[in-house]
Design a protein around this motif. Structure first.
Motif, mmCIF file in Angstrom:
data_model
loop_
_atom_site.group_PDB
_atom_site.id
_atom_site.type_symbol
_atom_site.label_atom_id
_atom_site.label_comp_id
_atom_site.label_asym_id
_atom_site.label_seq_id
_atom_site.Cartn_x
_atom_site.Cartn_y
_atom_site.Cartn_z
ATOM 1 N N LYS A 168 7.111 5.770 0.814
ATOM 2 C CA LYS A 168 6.550 6.961 1.458
ATOM 3 C C LYS A 168 6.115 7.983 0.419
ATOM 4 O O LYS A 168 5.035 8.591 0.550
ATOM 5 C CB LYS A 168 7.590 7.573 2.411
ATOM 6 N N ARG A 169 6.919 8.185 -0.607
ATOM 7 C CA ARG A 169 6.591 9.166 -1.646
ATOM 8 C C ARG A 169 5.308 8.773 -2.377
ATOM 9 O O ARG A 169 4.429 9.606 -2.622
ATOM 10 C CB ARG A 169 7.744 9.294 -2.627
ATOM 11 N N SER A 170 5.182 7.498 -2.735
ATOM 12 C CA SER A 170 4.012 7.053 -3.504
ATOM 13 C C SER A 170 2.733 7.159 -2.683
ATOM 14 O O SER A 170 1.685 7.554 -3.198
ATOM 15 C CB SER A 170 4.219 5.623 -4.001
ATOM 16 N N ILE A 171 2.806 6.816 -1.395
ATOM 17 C CA ILE A 171 1.630 6.914 -0.526
ATOM 18 C C ILE A 171 1.253 8.371 -0.304
ATOM 19 O O ILE A 171 0.070 8.745 -0.335
ATOM 20 C CB ILE A 171 1.891 6.196 0.815
ATOM 21 N N HIS A 172 2.248 9.211 -0.092
ATOM 22 C CA HIS A 172 2.014 10.641 0.130
ATOM 23 C C HIS A 172 1.305 11.265 -1.076
ATOM 24 O O HIS A 172 0.360 12.060 -0.922
ATOM 25 C CB HIS A 172 3.346 11.338 0.389
#
Length: 433
Positions: A168-172
Motif C-alpha cells: 500500500k505504501r509503495s503504490i500510494h
C-alpha cells in the motif's frame, strides 16, 4: 496538470484478490461439484439452467487435490460412474474447456469471437446470437455474485500484514508522486517550456539589467537556482536551457509540479482504489490534490445509475462495421460503447480529459483489445502528455513490460504518437509481483 490512474484486473490480483476469470470459473465448478455430490442426488439426475448430469455417482465430496482444477476433479468423479456433463449453457462449456486446456480465458474476448462467428458461419454449428447473449448474461450474473464475495472479504482485512502495508505504501507513493518530465511527449515538454519561459523571463531580464534585486522577489530555493542557471541568456538560449533542465536527471532541483487532480479510472467492478484516496499533506503547496473516481465498467450490485458493463469494446476492429450493418440490435446488446450511454461515467471521463493536460499511469491493465475504443480515445487525445506502464515482475526474474507495450500499441492508430508518449522502460519500474 492532472493524472489518471488506469486500473485493471492486475491491480486486484497484486492485492491478493482472486478476481481473474480463471479463478471465477474454478470457484464455480468447486461450488457445483459440492452441490451435485450430495446424498440427495445419488443415482439421480441433477439439472439446472446451465448443466444436466444423469446418474450422479454415490461419492462423498472431497477437496480437490492440490494443483488440480475443480473441473478436472469433477470430471474424474463423474467418470467413476460413467456419467458426464451435458451443457445447456454452451458459452459456459466453451469457457470451461478453454480454461481447462490453457489455464487461461478472457471471457469478453471469447464472447466477441463467438459473436462474429454467429453471423459469418452458416453451418448448423453456428451459435445463435439470442442464445449467446442469454448465456453470456448468466455468466455476468454469476461473476457479479463471485466478485461481491471476494470484495467483501478483502475489505475486511486489507493492510493488516506487513507485506500489505508495504504494498500500500509503495503504490500510494507512486500515485501522488511529482511529475517527472522525462516521461513526457516532446509536444508537452515544448508547451511547458514556453509556459515557464513566459513566467520567468521578464524577471530574469530585470535582474540582469539591475532593475530589481533578487531579494525583492519571493522565490523558493528551486526558483533561485533556476534564475541563476538562466541568467545572462538571450530568449532563445533561455528556452533551450529550460527544456534541457526539464528533461535532465536534476530537474527536481529546479522545478516541482504535482498533480492538480488524480482520477482513478477503474476498469474493474471492484472498488480496491478506495484504499488510496488520501493524498499526502505537502506544506510546499497550498492546495491539496483533488480526487475523483470513475468506475467505467460499473460497480458491483449497482442496478440504478452504474450497472456493471460486461461485453466487448473494440469498434476499431475491421469486422465491427459489418456487425453494425447487420441491422440486428441483438448483435449490439453487449457492445460496451452502447452500454456507456446508460450512465454518466463516459461523459465524466471526456469532461476530465478535455479540461487539462494529463498523464496516464497504468496499474495492472493489460490494455487488450476488449477496451480498445476507450483506450484509443484516452491515449491519442491531444491533452495526453504521457502513458506510463507500471509492469509486473515475475518470479523467474522476467517481467511483462514488453507484453504491455505490444498491447498498448494496438490502442494507437498513430504509431509516432505512441513512441513519443509511452514511457521507456528505463524510466518506469515494476510495481507488482
Amino acid at each position: 496538470m492532472n493524472r489518471i490512474i488506469l486500473i485493471g484486473n492486475g491491480f486486484d490480483l497484486a492485492h491478493g484478490m482472486s478476481t481473474s476469470y480463471g479463478a471465477f470459473i474454478n470457484d464455480y465448478w468447486g461450488n457445483k461439484r459440492k452441490e451435485v455430490l450430495d446424498k440427495k442426488y445419488y443415482g439421480k439426475t441433477y439439472q439446472d439452467d446451465n448443466i444436466i448430469i444423469k446418474r450422479v455417482p454415490s461419492l462423498l465430496y472431497n477437496e480437490a487435490a492440490k494443483g488440480e482444477s475443480e473441473y478436472k476433479s469433477f470430471l474424474t468423479s463423474l467418470r467413476f460412474n460413467k456419467s458426464y456433463i451435458e451443457y445447456q449453457n454452451k458459452f459456459l462449456e466453451i469457457l470451461t474447456e478453454k480454461n481447462y486446456s490453457l489455464n487461461w480465458v478472457d471471457i469478453e474476448k471469447e464472447y466477441y469471437s463467438l459473436l462474429k462467428k454467429s453471423y459469418k458461419e452458416l453451418s448448423a454449428r453456428r451459435y445463435d446470437i439470442s442464445d449467446l447473449n442469454k448465456h453470456f448474461q448468466v455468466i455476468e450474473s454469476l461473476l457479479e455474485e463471485y466478485l461481491t464475495i471476494i470484495q467483501t472479504e478483502f475489505n475486511k482485512s486489507f493492510a493488516s500484514t506487513d507485506d500489505e502495508i508495504c504494498l500500500k505504501r509503495s503504490i500510494h507513493e507512486v500515485i501522488y508522486s511529482d511529475f517527472n518530465f522525462r516521461d513526457f511527449s516532446e509536444l508537452s515538454i515544448n508547451h511547458l517550456t514556453e509556459e515557464i519561459f513566459q513566467n520567468v523571463y521578464p524577471n530574469i531580464k530585470d535582474l540582469d539589467s539591475n532593475r530589481i534585486h533578487i531579494q525583492e522577489l519571493d522565490l523558493s530555493d528551486r526558483e533561485k537556482r533556476l534564475y541563476k542557471a538562466l541568467s545572462s541568456l538571450d530568449d532563445k538560449a533561455t528556452k533551450t536551457k529550460i527544456k534541457k533542465l526539464l528533461k535532465s536527471e536534476a530537474s527536481a532541483n529546479y522545478f516541482r509540479y504535482r498533480p492538480d487532480e488524480v482520477l482513478f479510472l477503474n476498469f474493474n467492478y471492484t472498488s480496491t482504489e478506495i484504499h488510496y484516496h488520501t493524498p499526502p499533506i505537502d506544506k510546499e503547496f497550498e492546495n491539496d490534490i483533488a480526487i475523483d473516481v470513475i468506475h467505467i465498467h460499473g460497480i458491483l450490485n449497482n442496478k440504478m445509475d452504474n450497472k456493471i458493463i460486461f461485453g466487448f469494446g473494440d469498434e476499431i476492429d475491421k469486422d465491427y462495421l459489418e456487425i453494425e450493418d447487420l441491422d440486428d440490435n441483438e448483435y449490439l446488446q453487449n457492445i460496451k460503447s452502447m452500454k456507456y450511454l446508460e450512465s454518466d461515467s463516459y461523459k465524466r471521463l471526456l469532461d476530465f480529459i478535455n479540461s487539462n493536460n494529463y498523464q496516464v499511469f497504468i496499474f495492472g491493465h493489460s490494455c487488450g483489445i476488449s477496451d480498445r475504443t476507450l483506450l484509443n480515445t484516452l491515449f491519442e487525445h491531444k491533452n495526453c502528455s504521457s502513458v506510463k506502464p507500471y509492469y509486473r515482475q515475475k518470479n523467474d526474474g522476467t517481467d511483462n513490460y514488453s507484453e504491455m507495450i505490444r498491447n498498448i500499441s494496438r490502442n494507437f492508430t498513430d504509431k509516432a504518437s505512441m513512441r513519443d508518449k509511452v514511457v521507456n522502460k528505463k524510466f518506469t519500474k515494476a510495481l507488482f509481483t
